[in-house]
Design a protein around this motif. Structure first.
Motif, PDB file in Angstrom:
ATOM      1  N   ALA A  41       0.830  -1.202   0.000  1.00  0.00           N
ATOM      2  CA  ALA A  41       0.000   0.000   0.000  1.00  0.00           C
ATOM      3  C   ALA A  41       0.864   1.251   0.000  1.00  0.00           C
ATOM      4  O   ALA A  41       2.063   1.203   0.290  1.00  0.00           O
ATOM      5  CB  ALA A  41      -0.924   0.001   1.219  1.00  0.00           C
ATOM      6  N   VAL A  42       0.236   2.384  -0.356  1.00  0.00           N
ATOM      7  CA  VAL A  42       0.891   3.681  -0.234  1.00  0.00           C
ATOM      8  C   VAL A  42       0.093   4.538   0.740  1.00  0.00           C
ATOM      9  O   VAL A  42      -1.088   4.318   0.971  1.00  0.00           O
ATOM     10  CB  VAL A  42       1.001   4.396  -1.600  1.00  0.00           C
ATOM     11  N   ARG A  43       0.765   5.515   1.321  1.00  0.00           N
ATOM     12  CA  ARG A  43       0.114   6.417   2.261  1.00  0.00           C
ATOM     13  C   ARG A  43      -0.731   7.450   1.515  1.00  0.00           C
ATOM     14  O   ARG A  43      -0.633   7.596   0.298  1.00  0.00           O
ATOM     15  CB  ARG A  43       1.168   7.132   3.121  1.00  0.00           C
ATOM     16  N   LEU A  44      -1.530   8.190   2.279  1.00  0.00           N
ATOM     17  CA  LEU A  44      -2.381   9.202   1.661  1.00  0.00           C
ATOM     18  C   LEU A  44      -1.565  10.321   1.023  1.00  0.00           C
ATOM     19  O   LEU A  44      -1.952  10.855  -0.025  1.00  0.00           O
ATOM     20  CB  LEU A  44      -3.339   9.797   2.696  1.00  0.00           C
ATOM     21  N   ASP A  45      -0.442  10.703   1.626  1.00  0.00           N
ATOM     22  CA  ASP A  45       0.367  11.755   1.008  1.00  0.00           C
ATOM     23  C   ASP A  45       0.977  11.276  -0.299  1.00  0.00           C
ATOM     24  O   ASP A  45       1.088  12.037  -1.265  1.00  0.00           O
ATOM     25  CB  ASP A  45       1.447  12.236   1.978  1.00  0.00           C
ATOM     26  N   GLN A  46       1.358   9.998  -0.370  1.00  0.00           N
ATOM     27  CA  GLN A  46       1.863   9.448  -1.618  1.00  0.00           C
ATOM     28  C   GLN A  46       0.761   9.329  -2.664  1.00  0.00           C
ATOM     29  O   GLN A  46       0.977   9.592  -3.856  1.00  0.00           O
ATOM     30  CB  GLN A  46       2.505   8.085  -1.351  1.00  0.00           C
ATOM     31  N   LEU A  47      -0.431   8.955  -2.212  1.00  0.00           N
ATOM     32  CA  LEU A  47      -1.566   8.885  -3.130  1.00  0.00           C
ATOM     33  C   LEU A  47      -1.883  10.262  -3.699  1.00  0.00           C
ATOM     34  O   LEU A  47      -2.245  10.397  -4.875  1.00  0.00           O
ATOM     35  CB  LEU A  47      -2.780   8.304  -2.415  1.00  0.00           C
ATOM     36  N   ALA A  48      -1.748  11.307  -2.881  1.00  0.00           N
ATOM     37  CA  ALA A  48      -1.973  12.663  -3.374  1.00  0.00           C
ATOM     38  C   ALA A  48      -0.979  13.013  -4.473  1.00  0.00           C
ATOM     39  O   ALA A  48      -1.340  13.661  -5.470  1.00  0.00           O
ATOM     40  CB  ALA A  48      -1.855  13.663  -2.217  1.00  0.00           C
ATOM     41  N   ASP A  49       0.265  12.567  -4.342  1.00  0.00           N
ATOM     42  CA  ASP A  49       1.250  12.816  -5.389  1.00  0.00           C
ATOM     43  C   ASP A  49       0.898  12.061  -6.666  1.00  0.00           C
ATOM     44  O   ASP A  49       1.082  12.575  -7.775  1.00  0.00           O
ATOM     45  CB  ASP A  49       2.639  12.400  -4.904  1.00  0.00           C
ATOM     46  N   VAL A  50       0.416  10.824  -6.520  1.00  0.00           N
ATOM     47  CA  VAL A  50       0.001  10.061  -7.703  1.00  0.00           C
ATOM     48  C   VAL A  50      -1.149  10.778  -8.405  1.00  0.00           C
ATOM     49  O   VAL A  50      -1.182  10.874  -9.648  1.00  0.00           O
ATOM     50  CB  VAL A  50      -0.413   8.628  -7.304  1.00  0.00           C
ATOM     51  N   CYS A  51      -2.096  11.293  -7.637  1.00  0.00           N
ATOM     52  CA  CYS A  51      -3.230  12.010  -8.232  1.00  0.00           C
ATOM     53  C   CYS A  51      -2.770  13.289  -8.922  1.00  0.00           C
ATOM     54  O   CYS A  51      -3.319  13.684  -9.958  1.00  0.00           O
ATOM     55  CB  CYS A  51      -4.267  12.340  -7.154  1.00  0.00           C
ATOM     56  N   ALA A  52      -1.747  13.954  -8.376  1.00  0.00           N
ATOM     57  CA  ALA A  52      -1.209  15.149  -9.023  1.00  0.00           C
ATOM     58  C   ALA A  52      -0.569  14.806 -10.364  1.00  0.00           C
ATOM     59  O   ALA A  52      -0.736  15.541 -11.351  1.00  0.00           O
ATOM     60  CB  ALA A  52      -0.201  15.828  -8.097  1.00  0.00           C
ATOM     61  N   VAL A  53       0.145  13.699 -10.414  1.00  0.00           N
ATOM     62  CA  VAL A  53       0.731  13.260 -11.681  1.00  0.00           C
ATOM     63  C   VAL A  53      -0.364  12.916 -12.685  1.00  0.00           C
ATOM     64  O   VAL A  53      -0.289  13.279 -13.868  1.00  0.00           O
ATOM     65  CB  VAL A  53       1.655  12.049 -11.444  1.00  0.00           C
ATOM     66  N   ARG A  54      -1.404  12.237 -12.229  1.00  0.00           N
ATOM     67  CA  ARG A  54      -2.532  11.899 -13.109  1.00  0.00           C
ATOM     68  C   ARG A  54      -3.158  13.163 -13.693  1.00  0.00           C
ATOM     69  O   ARG A  54      -3.439  13.234 -14.891  1.00  0.00           O
ATOM     70  CB  ARG A  54      -3.562  11.119 -12.313  1.00  0.00           C
ATOM     71  N   ALA A  55      -3.382  14.169 -12.855  1.00  0.00           N
ATOM     72  CA  ALA A  55      -3.976  15.423 -13.330  1.00  0.00           C
ATOM     73  C   ALA A  55      -3.054  16.113 -14.327  1.00  0.00           C
ATOM     74  O   ALA A  55      -3.512  16.687 -15.322  1.00  0.00           O
ATOM     75  CB  ALA A  55      -4.269  16.341 -12.151  1.00  0.00           C
ATOM     76  N   SER A  56      -1.750  16.059 -14.088  1.00  0.00           N
ATOM     77  CA  SER A  56      -0.794  16.697 -14.994  1.00  0.00           C
ATOM     78  C   SER A  56      -0.785  16.023 -16.358  1.00  0.00           C
ATOM     79  O   SER A  56      -0.704  16.691 -17.389  1.00  0.00           O
ATOM     80  CB  SER A  56       0.606  16.645 -14.376  1.00  0.00           C
ATOM     81  N   LEU A  57      -0.880  14.708 -16.372  1.00  0.00           N
ATOM     82  CA  LEU A  57      -0.910  13.992 -17.646  1.00  0.00           C
ATOM     83  C   LEU A  57      -2.192  14.293 -18.412  1.00  0.00           C
ATOM     84  O   LEU A  57      -2.187  14.402 -19.641  1.00  0.00           O
ATOM     85  CB  LEU A  57      -0.782  12.488 -17.407  1.00  0.00           C
ATOM     86  N   ARG A  58      -3.291  14.405 -17.674  1.00  0.00           N
ATOM     87  CA  ARG A  58      -4.566  14.669 -18.334  1.00  0.00           C
ATOM     88  C   ARG A  58      -4.563  16.022 -19.035  1.00  0.00           C
ATOM     89  O   ARG A  58      -5.136  16.187 -20.105  1.00  0.00           O
ATOM     90  CB  ARG A  58      -5.700  14.596 -17.321  1.00  0.00           C
ATOM     91  N   THR A  59      -3.916  17.007 -18.428  1.00  0.00           N
ATOM     92  CA  THR A  59      -3.904  18.354 -18.991  1.00  0.00           C
ATOM     93  C   THR A  59      -2.652  18.649 -19.811  1.00  0.00           C
ATOM     94  O   THR A  59      -2.551  19.721 -20.403  1.00  0.00           O
ATOM     95  CB  THR A  59      -4.017  19.395 -17.869  1.00  0.00           C
ATOM     96  N   GLY A  60      -1.698  17.709 -19.826  1.00  0.00           N
ATOM     97  CA  GLY A  60      -0.501  17.894 -20.635  1.00  0.00           C
ATOM     98  C   GLY A  60       0.500  18.881 -20.074  1.00  0.00           C
ATOM     99  O   GLY A  60       1.354  19.375 -20.811  1.00  0.00           O
ATOM    100  N   THR A  61       0.461  19.179 -18.788  1.00  0.00           N
ATOM    101  CA  THR A  61       1.382  20.144 -18.191  1.00  0.00           C
ATOM    102  C   THR A  61       2.620  19.486 -17.590  1.00  0.00           C
ATOM    103  O   THR A  61       3.483  20.185 -17.055  1.00  0.00           O
ATOM    104  CB  THR A  61       0.674  20.949 -17.091  1.00  0.00           C
ATOM    105  N   LEU A  62       2.711  18.189 -17.660  1.00  0.00           N
ATOM    106  CA  LEU A  62       3.878  17.456 -17.170  1.00  0.00           C
ATOM    107  C   LEU A  62       4.272  16.468 -18.251  1.00  0.00           C
ATOM    108  O   LEU A  62       3.431  15.710 -18.753  1.00  0.00           O
ATOM    109  CB  LEU A  62       3.552  16.731 -15.860  1.00  0.00           C
TER     110      LEU A  62
END
Length: 439
Positions: A84-105
């Motif tokens: 498992a990953v912690r909630l703070d790590q999950l928040a980072d994964v969600c940030a990467v997901r959002a960046s890929l969706r919008t093309g900013t990363l």
């Protein structure tokens, strides 16, 4: 020479596809490790793939693995979920997901962030995990069995759970498998001994607080949610795993009762409720702080988590009080948790919806009620069966409430993604970089 030049674009395309498959597989593994249902992970990976320029990906998810191909008939990448990953790590994964969706990363930058994810240090170290387990035990006791005897017992025995959590973080598969049995036996034996001395008049209700953090209630409800969404294989597997863990907990309690020759009348006791209305509210605050400590949540986000958790509890209490049934309160609580988490994401885009939702989800504690019901089978089978059916209705109501809440929140999520995500992404360059290993 011309043949080599003509082969370069094809090789570059294949290299890009391999990179994108690996990125999407790592991203999905991170979301699954955070406890998200497989159908939600599949939706997120589809969106991220479209952001990378792949309009028709195919994704297959299980709770412990993910397979990704960029189009039908193309090569696939398999990634296993390693813990498992912690909630703070999950928040980072969600940030990467959002960046890929919008093309900013860029994909390479996203891969680098996911590579460092696992070794991201815990903000509060071992002290946070240990103190979080203690606060969680006391908080659950205030919510589930608001009596001084249960609260004192939880404060004294919760350090055992904290020590077990620290041990499990380094233990192998065998130790993790038998840990529910060990925890339930140790805490159950202590509760029955205390009951024999007159210190804990309701041992079954008293013993739940210290081990509530280990109970598989979230896994059981997530499995039913997946079944409701049509993810039959994942839902069945998760439900079976959660049920088996619950049986191990019940076996540990039963073994403690048999070893100490506990009279059956001491097992069949009513829920204690000697403290006032303030006790459950204080318990909600303590549980939220405990989750934040154990899951390494930044302190600036704790008030928002507490707002969602309090709204969930009050909705659960209102449904139970007004309609007179526990399942109605569970349904309303799950709906409010989904809507509240989405609203928080809209107001604070740096707090992903799933991170705001999971603490409220865990607070609904169907695992605690299930353990009490299963543990009473030998003492009073007719009462235990009725109680177990009641808990089953609660679990089904929670899963249905999650589905309904997610459907109602979807329009707000779409607005949050269009309006709020640019602010989230603007925060990414300023984040402190940490070292890590792959998901």
């Amino acid at each position: 020479m011309s043949g080599q030049a003509g082969a370069d674009p094809t090789a570059q395309l294949e290299e890009r596809d391999v990179r994108d498959r690996r990125l999407l597989a790592w991203l999905g593994a991170g979301l699954l490790a955070g406890g998200m249902p497989v159908h939600e992970v599949q939706e997120d990976i589809h969106e991220a793939a479209r952001g990378l320029g792949h309009p028709a990906p195919q994704v297959g998810c299980l709770p412990t693995a993910i397979t990704v191909t960029l189009a039908a008939g193309r090569p696939a990448t398999f990634e296993q979920v390693e813990g498992a990953v912690r909630l703070d790590q999950l928040a980072d994964v969600c940030a990467v997901r959002a960046s890929l969706r919008t093309g900013t990363l860029s994909p390479d930058e996203a891969l680098e962030r996911l590579t460092r994810l696992r070794a991201q240090p815990h903000r509060y170290r071992r002290l946070g995990l240990f103190s979080g387990a203690v606060l969680s035990g006391v908080g659950i006791a205030l919510i589930l069995a608001p009596a001084w005897s249960a609260v004192v017992f939880a404060a004294l025995l919760a350090p055992v759970t904290g020590a077990l959590l620290l041990l499990l973080s380094r233990a192998g598969r065998t130790m993790r498998t038998v840990s529910p049995l060990i925890a339930a036996f140790v805490v159950g034996a202590a509760a029955f001994l205390a009951a024999g001395e007159g210190w804990a008049p309701a041992p079954l209700w008293t013993l739940v607080g210290p081990i509530a953090v280990l109970l598989p209630g979230a896994a059981i409800v997530t499995g039913l949610t997946e079944l409701s969404a049509g993810s039959m294989v994942a839902g069945t597997a998760r439900l079976a795993h959660g049920t088996m863990q619950m049986l191990l907990f019940a076996l540990g309690v039963g073994a403690a009762a048999a070893l100490l020759r506990v009279p059956l009348e001491e097992v069949e006791t009513a829920r204690p409720a000697e403290l006032g209305w303030w006790a459950p509210l204080l318990g909600v605050v303590l549980v939220t702080v405990a989750i934040s400590l154990m899951e390494s949540v930044p302190s600036r986000l704790v008030p928002w988590l507490l707002a969602v958790v309090l709204a969930t509890y009050l909705a659960q209490w209102a449904g139970h009080t007004v309609l007179g049934t526990r399942w109605a309160g569970a349904f309303l609580g799950a709906v409010v948790a989904s809507l509240g988490a989405t609203l928080v994401e809209f107001l604070r885009p740096h707090l992903p919806r799933v991170v705001a939702f999971l603490p409220s989800f865990w607070l609904l504690v169907p695992g605690s009620l299930g353990l009490i019901s299963v543990s009473r089978l030998e003492a009073a089978p007719e009462v235990a069966v009725a109680a177990f059916l009641g808990v089953t209705l609660v679990v089904v109501a929670i899963s249905l409430g999650i589905v309904v809440g997610a459907s109602l929140a979807r329009p707000l999520r779409d607005v949050a993604r269009r309006v709020g995500m640019p602010y989230l992404l603007s925060l990414l360059p300023r984040r402190r970089r940490r070292g890590g290993a792959s998901t």
